[in-house]
Design an enzyme around this catalytic site. Structure first.
Site, mmCIF file in Angstrom:
data_model
loop_
_atom_site.group_PDB
_atom_site.id
_atom_site.type_symbol
_atom_site.label_atom_id
_atom_site.label_comp_id
_atom_site.label_asym_id
_atom_site.label_seq_id
_atom_site.Cartn_x
_atom_site.Cartn_y
_atom_site.Cartn_z
ATOM 1 N N LYS A 22 0.848 -1.208 0.000
ATOM 2 C CA LYS A 22 0.000 0.000 0.000
ATOM 3 C C LYS A 22 0.875 1.246 0.000
ATOM 4 O O LYS A 22 0.661 2.186 -0.763
ATOM 5 C CB LYS A 22 -0.901 0.028 1.230
ATOM 6 C CG LYS A 22 -1.541 1.398 1.490
ATOM 7 C CD LYS A 22 -2.358 1.421 2.761
ATOM 8 C CE LYS A 22 -1.597 1.558 4.010
ATOM 9 N NZ LYS A 22 -1.232 2.934 4.392
ATOM 10 N N ASN A 23 1.911 1.246 0.860
ATOM 11 C CA ASN A 23 2.724 2.447 1.031
ATOM 12 C C ASN A 23 3.713 2.675 -0.097
ATOM 13 O O ASN A 23 4.427 3.677 -0.114
ATOM 14 C CB ASN A 23 3.412 2.401 2.401
ATOM 15 C CG ASN A 23 2.388 2.553 3.510
ATOM 16 O OD1 ASN A 23 1.244 2.926 3.269
ATOM 17 N ND2 ASN A 23 2.789 2.238 4.727
ATOM 18 N N CYS A 116 -4.712 12.993 13.523
ATOM 19 C CA CYS A 116 -4.643 11.563 13.217
ATOM 20 C C CYS A 116 -4.584 10.805 14.532
ATOM 21 O O CYS A 116 -3.973 11.269 15.491
ATOM 22 C CB CYS A 116 -3.389 11.272 12.388
ATOM 23 S SG CYS A 116 -3.104 9.516 12.153
ATOM 24 N N ARG A 121 1.538 14.397 13.583
ATOM 25 C CA ARG A 121 1.963 14.225 12.180
ATOM 26 C C ARG A 121 2.001 15.538 11.397
ATOM 27 O O ARG A 121 1.254 15.717 10.424
ATOM 28 C CB ARG A 121 1.102 13.184 11.474
ATOM 29 C CG ARG A 121 1.079 11.838 12.185
ATOM 30 C CD ARG A 121 0.299 10.789 11.460
ATOM 31 N NE ARG A 121 0.989 10.284 10.288
ATOM 32 C CZ ARG A 121 0.511 9.297 9.536
ATOM 33 N NH1 ARG A 121 -0.650 8.748 9.840
ATOM 34 N NH2 ARG A 121 1.170 8.857 8.494
ATOM 35 N N ASP A 307 4.849 0.308 11.933
ATOM 36 C CA ASP A 307 3.602 -0.269 11.429
ATOM 37 C C ASP A 307 3.416 -1.724 11.826
ATOM 38 O O ASP A 307 2.388 -2.316 11.505
ATOM 39 C CB ASP A 307 3.533 -0.135 9.904
ATOM 40 C CG ASP A 307 3.453 1.319 9.464
ATOM 41 O OD1 ASP A 307 3.679 1.593 8.276
ATOM 42 O OD2 ASP A 307 3.198 2.182 10.321
ATOM 43 N N ARG A 399 -8.554 -0.452 4.859
ATOM 44 C CA ARG A 399 -7.713 0.572 4.221
ATOM 45 C C ARG A 399 -6.372 0.002 3.788
ATOM 46 O O ARG A 399 -5.769 0.477 2.843
ATOM 47 C CB ARG A 399 -7.467 1.734 5.191
ATOM 48 C CG ARG A 399 -8.717 2.498 5.573
ATOM 49 C CD ARG A 399 -8.351 3.691 6.422
ATOM 50 N NE ARG A 399 -7.390 4.541 5.700
ATOM 51 C CZ ARG A 399 -6.931 5.685 6.219
ATOM 52 N NH1 ARG A 399 -7.322 6.074 7.420
ATOM 53 N NH2 ARG A 399 -6.069 6.422 5.536
HETATM 54 C C1 EPZ Z 1 4.537 6.710 6.246
HETATM 55 O O1 EPZ Z 1 3.838 7.805 6.832
HETATM 56 C C2 EPZ Z 1 3.543 5.554 6.207
HETATM 57 N N1 EPZ Z 1 2.378 5.953 5.440
HETATM 58 C C3 EPZ Z 1 3.112 5.199 7.622
HETATM 59 O O2 EPZ Z 1 2.298 4.029 7.555
HETATM 60 C C4 EPZ Z 1 4.330 4.841 8.446
HETATM 61 O O3 EPZ Z 1 3.941 4.622 9.775
HETATM 62 C C5 EPZ Z 1 5.338 6.006 8.408
HETATM 63 O O4 EPZ Z 1 5.674 6.336 7.049
HETATM 64 C C6 EPZ Z 1 6.630 5.672 9.128
HETATM 65 O O5 EPZ Z 1 7.215 4.534 8.619
HETATM 66 C C7 EPZ Z 1 2.433 5.862 4.090
HETATM 67 O O6 EPZ Z 1 3.419 5.483 3.493
HETATM 68 C C8 EPZ Z 1 1.191 6.254 3.348
HETATM 69 P P1 EPZ Z 1 6.828 10.011 8.182
HETATM 70 P P2 EPZ Z 1 4.442 9.286 6.790
HETATM 71 O O7 EPZ Z 1 6.705 11.296 7.468
HETATM 72 O O8 EPZ Z 1 5.167 9.478 5.527
HETATM 73 C C9 EPZ Z 1 7.351 13.199 11.690
HETATM 74 C C10 EPZ Z 1 0.389 2.680 7.852
HETATM 75 O O9 EPZ Z 1 0.004 2.105 8.879
HETATM 76 N N2 EPZ Z 1 7.209 14.227 10.634
HETATM 77 O O10 EPZ Z 1 7.967 9.124 7.844
HETATM 78 O O11 EPZ Z 1 3.347 10.221 7.123
HETATM 79 C C11 EPZ Z 1 6.051 12.412 11.892
HETATM 80 O O12 EPZ Z 1 5.156 13.080 12.719
HETATM 81 C C12 EPZ Z 1 0.910 4.131 7.923
HETATM 82 O O13 EPZ Z 1 0.414 2.136 6.730
HETATM 83 C C13 EPZ Z 1 7.446 15.542 10.950
HETATM 84 O O14 EPZ Z 1 7.763 15.887 12.097
HETATM 85 O O15 EPZ Z 1 5.460 9.201 8.027
HETATM 86 C C14 EPZ Z 1 6.585 11.118 12.471
HETATM 87 O O16 EPZ Z 1 6.783 11.274 13.841
HETATM 88 C C15 EPZ Z 1 0.661 4.773 9.239
HETATM 89 N N3 EPZ Z 1 7.303 16.478 9.958
HETATM 90 C C16 EPZ Z 1 7.925 10.942 11.755
HETATM 91 O O17 EPZ Z 1 8.295 12.222 11.264
HETATM 92 C C17 EPZ Z 1 6.959 16.140 8.674
HETATM 93 O O18 EPZ Z 1 6.834 17.012 7.802
HETATM 94 C C18 EPZ Z 1 7.894 9.954 10.582
HETATM 95 O O19 EPZ Z 1 6.815 10.311 9.758
HETATM 96 C C19 EPZ Z 1 6.736 14.783 8.368
HETATM 97 C C20 EPZ Z 1 6.869 13.846 9.366
#
Ligand code: EPZ
Length: 420
Positions: A22-23, A116, A121, A307, A399
Site C-alpha cells: 500500500k505504502n 490523526c 503528524r 507499522d 484501508r
Molecule cells: C509513512 O507515513 C507511512 N504511510 C506510515 O504508515 C508509516 O507509519 C510512516 O511512514 C513511518 O514509517 C504511508 O506510506 C502512506 P513520516 P508518513 O513522514 O510518511 C514526523 C500505515 O500504517 N514528521 O515518515 O506520514 C512524523 O510526525 C501508515 O500504513 C514531521 O515531524 O510518516 C513522524 O513522527 C501509518 N514532519 C515521523 O516524522 C513532517 O513534515 C515519521 O513520519 C513529516 C513527518
C-alpha cells in the site's frame, strides 16, 4: 459498519501471499501526475486507500482505467490542481500530490491533513523540501497553497526531530525531478517504498540516484514519459501474517514477500523463539510454544517498523515473561493496548513505552479498532484467544489489508465478516 467475528484458538497453518505494498502504490499513483502520457501500474491491491487515491486523481480530471489489478493513469490536459479537504481528511497520503502537481503545473492547493489517531503528524518537512527548491508555500483557509513556476534544484537536510520522513522524502523527490539542475536530499528516508518510487520515476525518464540511502540525488529533466511498473510486496502485511502465525503457535509460509525488507522483524521473531526460514521471495515462520519475552524499539528503516508495533504487542501479550515495546516514531500509537487489556492482557503504558507482562492466554471479547494497524493487532489477539471475539470498525483494516478474512481462512482461521 462491518465487523469480524473470530473463533480463536486454532494454530494457523499453510501458505499465504502478500499483496503489493500500500505504502508503495500510493506515491506511485501520485507520481503519474508528472506526465501526460499513460502510466500502467500492475498488481495493485484492492484497498480502500488505493480507491481513495484514484478517486482524488479522477476528481482532478485525470483519466483512470482500472481492469482488475492493472491501473492505467493518464494525466493529460488542464487539471484541477486542488486536493480537497474532504479527501485529504480521510487519507493523509493524499498529500503525495503536492510535489508532482507543483513540479508539473507550478501551482496547487492541497488541504492540510489535520489530526490523526496515532500522532500529531505535522507536514513541516514537506514544506521545507518545497521551499528548498525555490517554491513558496502559504497556508490559506486550511489549505497549503504552493507556487513555483519553475523549481530550481537545491541541497537540503530533510531529517526532523523524529528522524527522516518517508512522505517528505517522496514528495520532495517528485517535486525535484522536473526542477532545473541538481537536488541533493540529505537525511532522506531509506524505506523500500522510497526506493520503489525512485525506480518508477527513473522508468519515466527521471534521474534519481541513491534512493534507499540517506543521501538522494536528483538531476532535473525537462519532461517525463509514461511507464509500466509492478510495485514491491507489502512487508507490513507479510510481517502481520508472521506475527499471527506465532501468536497462534502455527506454521505459515508467506510468499510474494521480500525477506530482505524484513531484517529487523525477522531478528525479533527469532529472539522471541520463532523458527524463520527465508527463501526466494518467501519466508516460513513456525512457533511451537509461547514466545520468549523481547524488547522492541521502533525506528526508521532498516529499524523495526512502527507499522508492526501493534501486531507484535499482541504476540508478546502471550510471552513467557515481560517484554517492552518503545514507540519512537508516533506519539500516541498504543490505543490497541486498552482493547488488549480488555482481552485479559496485562500491559502498562508509560510514556512511549508499553510494558507487556506475558499471560498464559487471552480471553475472547468484543473490541473496537481505532486505526489500521491497531485493528490488525486485535485480529491477531482474536485468533489466539479461545472463544468468540468480535472486532468492530474494521473499515480501518480495509484501508490497508485486502479482504483479510479471505487470506486467513485458508490458513485455518475461523473468521467471518459480519455486516451490520
Ligand atoms: C509513512 O507515513 C507511512 N504511510 C506510515 O504508515 C508509516 O507509519 C510512516 O511512514 C513511518 O514509517 C504511508 O506510506 C502512506 P513520516 P508518513 O513522514 O510518511 C514526523 C500505515 O500504517 N514528521 O515518515 O506520514 C512524523 O510526525 C501508515 O500504513 C514531521 O515531524 O510518516 C513522524 O513522527 C501509518 N514532519 C515521523 O516524522 C513532517 O513534515 C515519521 O513520519 C513529516 C513527518
Amino acid at each position: 459498519m462491518d465487523s469480524f467475528v473470530i473463533r480463536g484458538g486454532t494454530p494457523l497453518a499453510g501458505t499465504v501471499a502478500a499483496a503489493s505494498a500500500k505504502n508503495a502504490v500510493l506515491p506511485l499513483i501520485a507520481a503519474c501526475l508528472l506526465t501526460d502520457e499513460p502510466c500502467v501500474i500492475r498488481n495493485v491491491p484492492l484497498l480502500a486507500d488505493v480507491a481513495t487515491m484514484l478517486r482524488l486523481l479522477r476528481s482532478m480530471g485525470v483519466r483512470v482505467v482500472q481492469s482488475g489489478r492493472t491501473v492505467t493513469i493518464t494525466a493529460r490536459g488542464r487539471l484541477d490542481t486542488t486536493a480537497p479537504y474532504d479527501v485529504v481528511r480521510k487519507m493523509r497520503a493524499s498529500y503525495y500530490v503536492l510535489g508532482p502537481l507543483l513540479a508539473r503545473f507550478g501551482d496547487c492547493r492541497v488541504s492540510l491533513p489535520g489530526g490523526c489517531a496515532i500522532g500529531t503528524r505535522p507536514v513541516d518537512l514537506h514544506l521545507k523540501g518545497i521551499e528548498a527548491l525555490g517554491g513558496s508555500v502559504r497556508l490559506e483557509h486550511g489549505y497549503i497553497h504552493a507556487r513555483g513556476p519553475r523549481l530550481k534544484g537545491g541541497t537540503m537536510m530533510l531529517e526532523g526531530h523524529k528522524g527522516p520522513s518517508v512522505g517528505a522524502t517522496a514528495n520532495t523527490m517528485m517535486a525535484a525531478v522536473l526542477a532545473r539542475g541538481r537536488t541533493v536530499i540529505d537525511g532522506a528516508a531509506c524505506e523500500p517504498e522510497v526506493a520503489d518510487l525512485a525506480k518508477f520515476l527513473n522508468a519515466m525518464g527521471a534521474k534519481v540516484s541513491g534512493a534507499g540511502t540517506p543521501a538522494v540525488t536528483i538531476d532535473g529533466v525537462r519532461e517525463l514519459h509514461g511507464c509500466r511498473h509492478a510495485p514491491i510486496p507489502d512487508r507490513i502485511e507479510a510481517g502481520t501474517f508472521a506475527a499471527a502465525a506465532c501468536a497462534t503457535r502455527g506454521r505459515v509460509e508467506v510468499t510474494n514477500c521480500e525477506p530482505g525488507h524484513l531484517g529487523a522483524v525477522i531478528d525479533r521473531l527469532r529472539a522471541a523463539g520463532a523458527a524463520v526460514e527465508t527463501g526466494d521471495r518467501c519466508l516460513v515462520v513456525t512457533m511451537k510454544g509461547r514466545p520468549r519475552p523481547v524488547d522492541i524499539g521502533t525506528a526508521p528503516y532498516p529499524g523495526f517498523p512502527t507499522d508492526l508495533q501493534a501486531q507484535f504487542t499482541s504476540l508478546l501479550c502471550l510471552g513467557r515473561g515481560t517484554s517492552t515495546l518503545t514507540e519512537n516514531i508516533f506519539e500516541s500509537r498504543f490505543l490497541h493496548t486498552l482493547e488488549l487489556n480488555r482481552m485479559g492482557a496485562s500491559i502498562d503504558v508509560n510514556g512511549n513505552m508499553a510494558i507487556v507482562h506475558g499471560v498464559e492466554r487471552l480471553s475472547s471479547a468484543q473490541v473496537m479498532a481505532s486505526d489500521l494497524r491497531a485493528s490488525a493487532a486485535l485480529v491477531i489477539a482474536g485468533l489466539a484467544a479461545r472463544g468468540r471475539t468480535e472486532v468492530l470498525r474494521i473499515y480501518h483494516l480495509d484501508r490497508g489489508y485486502e479482504r483479510l478474512e479471505r487470506k486467513l481462512a485458508p490458513l485455518g482461521a475461523r473468521i467471518e465478516r459480519a455486516s451490520a
